[in-house]
Write a protein that holds these residues in place. Sequence first.
Motif, PDB file in Angstrom:
ATOM      1  N   ARG A  23      61.636  33.475  36.179  1.00 16.55           N
ATOM      2  CA  ARG A  23      60.789  34.570  36.748  1.00 16.55           C
ATOM      3  C   ARG A  23      59.528  34.688  36.593  1.00 16.55           C
ATOM      4  O   ARG A  23      58.678  35.377  37.459  1.00 16.55           O
ATOM      5  N   LEU A  24      58.746  34.181  35.290  1.00 21.00           N
ATOM      6  CA  LEU A  24      57.419  34.289  35.053  1.00 21.00           C
ATOM      7  C   LEU A  24      56.779  33.516  35.999  1.00 21.00           C
ATOM      8  O   LEU A  24      55.676  33.717  36.626  1.00 21.00           O
ATOM      9  N   MET A  25      57.248  32.327  36.398  1.00 21.15           N
ATOM     10  CA  MET A  25      56.769  31.440  37.217  1.00 21.15           C
ATOM     11  C   MET A  25      56.769  31.844  38.812  1.00 21.15           C
ATOM     12  O   MET A  25      55.860  31.521  39.473  1.00 21.15           O
ATOM     13  N   TRP A  26      57.777  32.483  38.876  1.00 21.17           N
ATOM     14  CA  TRP A  26      57.985  33.153  40.302  1.00 21.17           C
ATOM     15  C   TRP A  26      56.869  34.222  40.748  1.00 21.17           C
ATOM     16  O   TRP A  26      56.121  34.127  41.446  1.00 21.17           O
ATOM     17  N   ALA A  27      56.820  35.103  39.511  1.00 23.95           N
ATOM     18  CA  ALA A  27      55.462  36.133  39.431  1.00 23.95           C
ATOM     19  C   ALA A  27      54.354  35.490  39.723  1.00 23.95           C
ATOM     20  O   ALA A  27      53.478  35.716  40.347  1.00 23.95           O
TER      21      ALA A  27
ATOM     22  N   TYR B  42      53.532  25.014  44.433  1.00 21.97           N
ATOM     23  CA  TYR B  42      54.851  24.432  44.116  1.00 21.97           C
ATOM     24  C   TYR B  42      55.022  25.344  42.594  1.00 21.97           C
ATOM     25  O   TYR B  42      54.496  25.432  41.889  1.00 21.97           O
ATOM     26  N   VAL B  43      56.443  25.680  42.755  1.00 14.50           N
ATOM     27  CA  VAL B  43      57.229  26.257  41.375  1.00 14.50           C
ATOM     28  C   VAL B  43      58.052  25.096  40.906  1.00 14.50           C
ATOM     29  O   VAL B  43      58.971  24.837  41.612  1.00 14.50           O
ATOM     30  N   ALA B  44      57.827  24.559  39.796  1.00 14.42           N
ATOM     31  CA  ALA B  44      58.401  23.501  39.180  1.00 14.42           C
ATOM     32  C   ALA B  44      59.667  24.053  38.802  1.00 14.42           C
ATOM     33  O   ALA B  44      60.266  25.147  38.580  1.00 14.42           O
TER      34      ALA B  44
ATOM     35  N   ILE C 135      50.096  35.449  29.648  1.00 12.29           N
ATOM     36  CA  ILE C 135      48.725  35.582  30.547  1.00 12.29           C
ATOM     37  C   ILE C 135      48.333  34.586  30.581  1.00 12.29           C
ATOM     38  O   ILE C 135      47.455  34.485  31.861  1.00 12.29           O
ATOM     39  N   ALA C 136      48.043  33.615  29.997  1.00 10.45           N
ATOM     40  CA  ALA C 136      47.672  32.351  30.257  1.00 10.45           C
ATOM     41  C   ALA C 136      48.586  31.470  31.263  1.00 10.45           C
ATOM     42  O   ALA C 136      47.632  30.852  32.185  1.00 10.45           O
ATOM     43  N   LEU C 137      49.794  31.591  31.453  1.00 11.44           N
ATOM     44  CA  LEU C 137      50.503  31.051  32.575  1.00 11.44           C
ATOM     45  C   LEU C 137      49.687  31.632  33.937  1.00 11.44           C
ATOM     46  O   LEU C 137      49.845  30.987  34.853  1.00 11.44           O
ATOM     47  N   PHE C 138      49.604  32.891  33.877  1.00 12.08           N
ATOM     48  CA  PHE C 138      48.894  33.635  34.904  1.00 12.08           C
ATOM     49  C   PHE C 138      47.447  33.295  35.139  1.00 12.08           C
ATOM     50  O   PHE C 138      46.918  33.723  36.334  1.00 12.08           O
TER      51      PHE C 138
ATOM     52  N   VAL D 291      46.999  45.575  38.372  1.00 11.04           N
ATOM     53  CA  VAL D 291      47.986  46.338  39.137  1.00 11.04           C
ATOM     54  C   VAL D 291      48.662  45.543  39.936  1.00 11.04           C
ATOM     55  O   VAL D 291      50.041  45.544  39.892  1.00 11.04           O
ATOM     56  N   GLU D 292      48.162  44.348  40.358  1.00 10.20           N
ATOM     57  CA  GLU D 292      48.957  43.231  41.041  1.00 10.20           C
ATOM     58  C   GLU D 292      49.912  42.620  39.955  1.00 10.20           C
ATOM     59  O   GLU D 292      51.228  42.258  40.559  1.00 10.20           O
ATOM     60  N   PHE D 293      49.225  42.418  38.742  1.00  9.84           N
ATOM     61  CA  PHE D 293      50.027  41.663  37.895  1.00  9.84           C
ATOM     62  C   PHE D 293      51.657  42.483  37.433  1.00  9.84           C
ATOM     63  O   PHE D 293      52.661  41.763  37.525  1.00  9.84           O
ATOM     64  N   MET D 294      51.368  43.712  37.344  1.00 11.50           N
ATOM     65  CA  MET D 294      52.422  44.674  37.153  1.00 11.50           C
ATOM     66  C   MET D 294      53.333  44.656  38.149  1.00 11.50           C
ATOM     67  O   MET D 294      54.579  44.793  38.190  1.00 11.50           O
ATOM     68  N   ALA D 295      52.859  44.926  39.468  1.00 11.04           N
ATOM     69  CA  ALA D 295      53.807  44.686  40.720  1.00 11.04           C
ATOM     70  C   ALA D 295      54.625  43.301  40.782  1.00 11.04           C
ATOM     71  O   ALA D 295      55.552  43.482  41.164  1.00 11.04           O
ATOM     72  N   ALA D 296      53.823  42.288  40.622  1.00 10.29           N
ATOM     73  CA  ALA D 296      54.630  41.094  40.684  1.00 10.29           C
ATOM     74  C   ALA D 296      55.855  40.964  39.731  1.00 10.29           C
ATOM     75  O   ALA D 296      56.831  40.468  39.907  1.00 10.29           O
ATOM     76  N   CYS D 297      55.586  41.489  38.360  1.00 10.62           N
ATOM     77  CA  CYS D 297      56.368  41.578  37.254  1.00 10.62           C
ATOM     78  C   CYS D 297      57.454  42.429  37.907  1.00 10.62           C
ATOM     79  O   CYS D 297      58.635  41.979  37.631  1.00 10.62           O
ATOM     80  N   ARG D 298      57.280  43.546  38.284  1.00 12.56           N
ATOM     81  CA  ARG D 298      58.269  44.377  38.788  1.00 12.56           C
ATOM     82  C   ARG D 298      59.222  43.622  40.160  1.00 12.56           C
ATOM     83  O   ARG D 298      60.537  43.504  40.077  1.00 12.56           O
ATOM     84  N   THR D 299      58.672  43.020  40.711  1.00  7.74           N
ATOM     85  CA  THR D 299      59.262  42.296  41.857  1.00  7.74           C
ATOM     86  C   THR D 299      60.206  41.364  41.365  1.00  7.74           C
ATOM     87  O   THR D 299      61.389  41.385  41.982  1.00  7.74           O
ATOM     88  N   VAL D 300      60.070  40.624  40.422  1.00  8.08           N
ATOM     89  CA  VAL D 300      60.731  39.462  40.096  1.00  8.08           C
ATOM     90  C   VAL D 300      61.916  39.772  38.769  1.00  8.08           C
ATOM     91  O   VAL D 300      62.552  39.177  38.440  1.00  8.08           O
ATOM     92  N   GLY D 301      61.952  41.042  38.672  1.00  7.58           N
ATOM     93  CA  GLY D 301      62.521  41.880  37.524  1.00  7.58           C
ATOM     94  C   GLY D 301      62.309  41.660  36.317  1.00  7.58           C
ATOM     95  O   GLY D 301      63.090  41.746  35.260  1.00  7.58           O
TER      96      GLY D 301
END
Length: 536
Positions: A150-154, A69-71, A83-86, A119-129
Amino acid sequence: MATFLSATDLSFRLSNGDFLFNNISFTTRQSLTAIVGANGVGKSVLARCLAGDLTLDSGSLQSSGDIHYVAQNAPPDPSLSVIALFGLEPALNAAQRIEQGSTESQDFDQAAFWWEQAVEFMAACRTVGLPESLDVRRSVTSFSGGEQFRLMWAAALMARPDLFIFDEPSNHLDRDGREQFFNWLKNEKRPRIVISHDRELLDQVDAILELTPNGMHAHPGTVQEYLKERDQRWQQQQDKLDTARKDKKRQARQLQEALEKQQQRSARGKANAEKTGLDKLLRDGMKEASENSQGQQKLLRQQRRTQADQTLELAEQEREWQEPLALDLPDSALHPQKTVLSLNGLVTGVNQPNHQAISFRLNGAFRLRIEGPNGVGKSVLIKTLLEQYPAIAGHYHRWVPTVYLDQHFHHFDPQKSAIENLLQRQPELTEQEGRERLARIRLRNKKAEVAFGQLSGGEQLKTVLATELLGPVTPQLLLLDEPTNHMDLDSVLALEQALSAYQGALVVISHDEPFVATLRLTHRLRLPEANLIELG
């Protein structure tokens, strides 16, 4: 298409014991599904129950995998870093300690997770812009609303769920962000649920689930098809209610007529018996028989009346339709040559400039939209015009009475009632005058005493407009900052109708394109370039 989620007889009680929703059942499939419904009906609570964040009072859930769930908003904790959010802060800290010379085995164990996930963290950031140069130590609350989403989406992508639930995901996204998110929704293969009133987003879904006080209704198709089906259902409920009301009146009328006829027959029978000289014993027997007959007929009529009452009560309970919002704005006509807003070399921002210097003078009933990407300072510009922030350079002037309407109604106390908020902001009014004003927008009696934060989005909007626009001075300039973000569809449609008849000037920030399309814009101001475009 395979079923992913099956919900049976779900119920959730509020702290006061009332049901927020009760015995609702539905299924979702391997597709894009929307959940819609009026403000306050329980959509977000339902979503959190589906994800396991809240506990249902009863019912059963079966799913084919994990749910994330993304609030609507990020946690309001200034100490929460990106980084704590992730959930990667301990691993990153350990990796940095190793870079500084640590040889502790515990650090290597923790750092291994960061090295695996980086690597996955950076890929997720790129995906969400999000930029690759993102400061992962920065507080989440320091980002704009769109950037926070975007941060919560990533973070949701990093969680690798089998089903995503997004709660009002497009509220804070700019045009680029909306297109990016919509494209991801379209191409993502995993099932997705969105809670939204965004008509652009709803036009892309495969199915719509409408949560109402009476249950869940499934609507395959787009938002226009949903609205058509919903209105047809409402009309059927209204027809059933009208029929039940007519039947109750008919039963009451027939009962009265039958009673009067029975009294007349009884009186005639008594008079005839006395006239013909029937003995008392025979007259008493006839009277008893008549009374028995009357009693049976009366019981039958009462049963019919009770049945009519029950039918009417059931029809009233089943009717989901609510009285349309009436948002009649006051007469605020402006002379075409009247100067309303002037800016001379204005630069705004918090600590640093957000945009180039702005200079213009606008007259009459102009309609200006402020545009630009998330984080460019659109809201700061409006708040500077309201003297909530100091200007970095230049100056400005508002030449007419002005009202500000933001997406959160921050200037209203959520703990105080509608009437208390109104009287606090309009102290020249008596309580009776305040209640009369709220009654004009159909917030009557006890409704005026409900805490502002517990009112629906439409009711909050009406309270704000009644307070701000119906005062002793008629506003001739409205400043609107994402006003539709937290409204349900019916509230948005009511606001559109009201603003279409408004004769004053208007400045709006909004990413809701269907809403903006109804405003008849005359100008656009693009940030950060500060280009003012006059529209034909």
